[in-house]
Design an enzyme around this catalytic site. Sequence first.
Site, PDB file in Angstrom:
ATOM      1  N   GLU A 117       0.863  -1.179   0.000  1.00  0.00           N
ATOM      2  CA  GLU A 117       0.000   0.000   0.000  1.00  0.00           C
ATOM      3  C   GLU A 117       0.904   1.234   0.000  1.00  0.00           C
ATOM      4  O   GLU A 117       1.875   1.281   0.769  1.00  0.00           O
ATOM      5  CB  GLU A 117      -0.901   0.042   1.232  1.00  0.00           C
ATOM      6  CG  GLU A 117      -1.914   1.187   1.133  1.00  0.00           C
ATOM      7  CD  GLU A 117      -2.950   1.204   2.266  1.00  0.00           C
ATOM      8  OE1 GLU A 117      -2.883   0.355   3.164  1.00  0.00           O
ATOM      9  OE2 GLU A 117      -3.805   2.091   2.206  1.00  0.00           O
ATOM     10  N   GLY A 249       3.098   2.387  10.922  1.00  0.00           N
ATOM     11  CA  GLY A 249       2.868   1.534  12.089  1.00  0.00           C
ATOM     12  C   GLY A 249       2.679   0.069  11.736  1.00  0.00           C
ATOM     13  O   GLY A 249       3.318  -0.804  12.308  1.00  0.00           O
ATOM     14  N   ALA A 250       1.776  -0.199  10.801  1.00  0.00           N
ATOM     15  CA  ALA A 250       1.473  -1.586  10.458  1.00  0.00           C
ATOM     16  C   ALA A 250       0.667  -1.619   9.166  1.00  0.00           C
ATOM     17  O   ALA A 250       0.205  -0.579   8.697  1.00  0.00           O
ATOM     18  CB  ALA A 250       0.670  -2.235  11.574  1.00  0.00           C
ATOM     19  N   MET A 251       0.510  -2.830   8.633  1.00  0.00           N
ATOM     20  CA  MET A 251      -0.182  -2.963   7.351  1.00  0.00           C
ATOM     21  C   MET A 251      -1.082  -4.193   7.369  1.00  0.00           C
ATOM     22  O   MET A 251      -0.663  -5.279   7.750  1.00  0.00           O
ATOM     23  CB  MET A 251       0.873  -3.049   6.230  1.00  0.00           C
ATOM     24  CG  MET A 251       0.293  -3.222   4.859  1.00  0.00           C
ATOM     25  SD  MET A 251      -0.747  -1.808   4.390  1.00  0.00           S
ATOM     26  CE  MET A 251      -1.935  -2.635   3.356  1.00  0.00           C
ATOM     27  N   GLU A 252      -2.315  -3.975   6.888  1.00  0.00           N
ATOM     28  CA  GLU A 252      -3.387  -4.957   7.051  1.00  0.00           C
ATOM     29  C   GLU A 252      -3.463  -6.013   5.948  1.00  0.00           C
ATOM     30  O   GLU A 252      -4.548  -6.553   5.697  1.00  0.00           O
ATOM     31  CB  GLU A 252      -4.717  -4.200   7.112  1.00  0.00           C
ATOM     32  CG  GLU A 252      -5.178  -3.533   5.786  1.00  0.00           C
ATOM     33  CD  GLU A 252      -4.797  -2.064   5.649  1.00  0.00           C
ATOM     34  OE1 GLU A 252      -3.839  -1.627   6.322  1.00  0.00           O
ATOM     35  OE2 GLU A 252      -5.465  -1.361   4.864  1.00  0.00           O
ATOM     36  N   GLU A 286      -5.593  -2.952  12.528  1.00  0.00           N
ATOM     37  CA  GLU A 286      -5.249  -3.781  11.354  1.00  0.00           C
ATOM     38  C   GLU A 286      -6.207  -4.958  11.236  1.00  0.00           C
ATOM     39  O   GLU A 286      -6.635  -5.315  10.144  1.00  0.00           O
ATOM     40  CB  GLU A 286      -3.802  -4.275  11.427  1.00  0.00           C
ATOM     41  CG  GLU A 286      -2.748  -3.188  11.611  1.00  0.00           C
ATOM     42  CD  GLU A 286      -2.878  -2.006  10.679  1.00  0.00           C
ATOM     43  OE1 GLU A 286      -3.321  -2.176   9.525  1.00  0.00           O
ATOM     44  OE2 GLU A 286      -2.541  -0.872  11.098  1.00  0.00           O
ATOM     45  N   HIS A 289      -9.485  -3.955   9.763  1.00  0.00           N
ATOM     46  CA  HIS A 289      -9.426  -3.725   8.311  1.00  0.00           C
ATOM     47  C   HIS A 289      -9.865  -4.966   7.516  1.00  0.00           C
ATOM     48  O   HIS A 289     -10.219  -4.848   6.349  1.00  0.00           O
ATOM     49  CB  HIS A 289      -7.996  -3.383   7.891  1.00  0.00           C
ATOM     50  CG  HIS A 289      -7.685  -1.909   7.843  1.00  0.00           C
ATOM     51  ND1 HIS A 289      -8.530  -0.979   7.268  1.00  0.00           N
ATOM     52  CD2 HIS A 289      -6.590  -1.209   8.241  1.00  0.00           C
ATOM     53  CE1 HIS A 289      -7.965   0.227   7.345  1.00  0.00           C
ATOM     54  NE2 HIS A 289      -6.800   0.116   7.945  1.00  0.00           N
ATOM     55  N   GLU A 308     -10.010   4.029   6.074  1.00  0.00           N
ATOM     56  CA  GLU A 308      -9.206   4.476   7.220  1.00  0.00           C
ATOM     57  C   GLU A 308     -10.047   5.198   8.275  1.00  0.00           C
ATOM     58  O   GLU A 308      -9.892   4.949   9.465  1.00  0.00           O
ATOM     59  CB  GLU A 308      -8.029   5.342   6.758  1.00  0.00           C
ATOM     60  CG  GLU A 308      -7.013   4.591   5.889  1.00  0.00           C
ATOM     61  CD  GLU A 308      -6.423   3.341   6.535  1.00  0.00           C
ATOM     62  OE1 GLU A 308      -6.599   3.149   7.751  1.00  0.00           O
ATOM     63  OE2 GLU A 308      -5.787   2.539   5.816  1.00  0.00           O
TER      64      GLU A 308
END
Length: 844
Positions: A117, A249-252, A286, A289, A308
């Site tokens: 992303e 921070g993080a990715m879903e 996450e 999501h 988001e």
Amino acid sequence: PTTIYLKDYTPFGYIVDSVHLTFDLAPHATRVKSRIAFRPNPEASDKTFFLHGEELKLIRASIDGAEVTPDVTDKGLTASVPDAPFVWEAEVEIDPGNNTALEGLYMSNGMYCTQCEAEGFRKITYYPDRPDVMSTFTVRINGNLPVLLSNGNPTGKGKGWAEWTDPWPKPAYLFALVAGDLVAHSDGFTTKSGRHVDLNLWVRPGDEGKCAFGMEALKKSMKWDEDVYGREYDLDVFNIVAVDDFNMGAMENKGLNIFNSSAVLASPETSTDANFERIEAIIAHEYFHNWTGNRITCRDWFQLCLKEGLTVFRDAQFTSDMRSAPVKRINDVIELRARQFPEDNGPLAHPVRPESFQEINNFYTATVYEKGAEVIGMLKTLVGDEAYAKALDLYFERHDGQACTIEDWLKVFEDTTGRDLSQFKRWYSQAGTPRVKVEEDWADGTYTLTLSQSTPPTPGQPEKLPQVIPVAVGLLGPNGDEVRGTEVLELTDARQSFTFEGLAAKPVPSILRGFSAPVILEQDSTPAQRAFMLAHDTDPFNRWEAGRALATETLLGMITRDAAPGSDYLDGLLAVMRDDALDPAYRALMLGLPTQSELAGMLHDKGVTPDPMAIWTAVETLRQATAQHMQDLLPRLHSQSLVDGPYRPDAEQSGKRALGSAALALISRLDGGTQAATEYARADNMTLQLSALSCLLKSGKGEAELAAFYEQWRHDRLVMDKWFGLQVALASPDRAPEIARRLTEHPDFNWKNPNRFRALMGGLAMNHAGFHHASGASYELLADWLIRLDPVNPQTTARMCSAFQTWKRYDADRQDLIRAQLIRIAETPDLSRDTTEMISRILA
Ligand code: HT7
Ligand code: ZN
């Protein structure tokens, strides 16, 4: 650079029925073979076959088995294709070992990792890399590494290979691959319909002891989404991987979330209570999501707030349920004012749904995320809880498997409630923070509130129309009793009056309860009225807000009129602090002050040029006065941090530690840090260790402790980030640029690691008076490092540019100094598109 517009959206000419990928991993020559089944899209008129592709070496391509030679540019390729279903095959070579931008396939500590992303998949293979193209994926990974992971369910495994199949159609931005020497902390979850899900948290060997909290947070999130939104998990396995080099921070990614290690690894010795709370929230975010983002995704990147804003709103609901709802709300508003309001009121202002961009990575902003969540909260307030739940059920039922727009989202609310939401939709298209002005009238038992709204011009939007603003209001009687409970007034006109009849005495209004809309309330109240609300308001948010307003007005008086610290504030605060019936976490928040940057913004709004040193001095003076005023109470408040039983990062214990730490900060002002030194020596968790160290540094002491801290924690990269950040953020303003510069020369300043870079440079930007040092040394230092980082990692560079976004608030000398640095950055040869766009918007 090209600008992309929302109005120009057209669907892709082809539908993708399936994607098969084979990866032959090698650090500098990974081969990626793709086999993709396409068919013409009957709903698209433009049949150009363009596949995105960047930084790829095309080895071969074929259509239905026949070799083809497409037209290749640095953005992608075009080819002639049949007007019927066909199979595209390609082989490309990529260089993950030299990918420092951390987008696409890259390496971190010997581990292969992806971040797709928003537009990273095009750096992995040629593909229609747009969120409205959804497909199932099968992935085979060949690599001599112990752990080989991708999205979906495992469907095959052997020595040196693994195959994964994701049955749920997804856009390419949710693709993920991880390969490395990792160990798992494993657990399981049974969904409400009885599906068993294997849960794994994959970490580098040595980090196993920091996984338990994250795993518990994941299970709580899975259960909460079933209970509150009826959403069940839909694969046999849910993997999370912790990685040290990560831009956000993080990715879903579907079934394979990838986390910045700072957003998942935690232990009492190395993480603060705030870290634990953040980790719980990010894991939830996450995970949520999976439905709001993955099963229902975005048609195009202009719709980013669709996933988001909604997911932030959902994670905030989760945190409120797990912890304290008022404390969560207050913290969110503090964050919104600190990060989103400056954006909305400066050169980077953009609507929650932007209408154009050059680089989408620059639009992962507080406006899209946090204001986007506020918009959902207002919608829920306006339609009510029951209608919100029905609308969400309809959203999931109607749009599962689709790539949607804000229009689709609002339509489910219109269909559920029969409401016309066309005016409400302005929240998505108008940038800027609305101001709501309050006027009162009282006659013959009738109280009239007149509310007026206006939104200042923002870049590209000189005129604003009235928005639908839910204003939650309660009325208090002269003795502090609530005479009218909370009701929601719908402000839709530029100016509108609301009457309350049958009242015995003129009430005191409690307006914008719970911060029911992301606006700036302009209410002329006297300090005595604010103190009354601080003592009596039955709405916990507004009670806190009254204290915050008193503190703000006191500080503004001290800065602009040389006034003494106000007794309404000091006495009111003391009374609240004495009230042991109040949650310690809430009392800790009461002790907070607006940030110095916020005060600068308020002064600027009043037409006063902010002087950073005058603001710093006022805050220091007020803090000192507070410490003296509360002197007798402080030991009792500080004793709160001595909790019963072993360390738990839950709301109860962390609230007590927050109050204890706030008290210690005040005690340090009176004893010069003596007690903080004792507390530092006996601290047995990072929350207390760091709070004591902060007190020492603020007292101008702590050299020995800082060195001991380094020796104790030099092996732990996440703790070292704290060590770097703290020294700069807490440095006295005169020394901040020099301390920051010296730290950039430290051997552990691994500037290519985004966490380390952000810890130091973000710490400097947070030190308001130190960053705005009159010499301009901090501006120059930051600019030097942005110029250095840009070719290595444009995304992190561009995000850090926002430290300069408020530059026009300051005096002419500082403006000149900042402008010179902005121009120097802008004129750097080969500056990335990311940073070019940010600097040009800030300069405009
Ligand atoms: N959806 C993700 C946003 C994101 C991102 C994450 C990590 C690295 C780069 C990224 N670019 C965009 C994170 C989220 O909102 O959950
Ligand atoms: Zn998100």
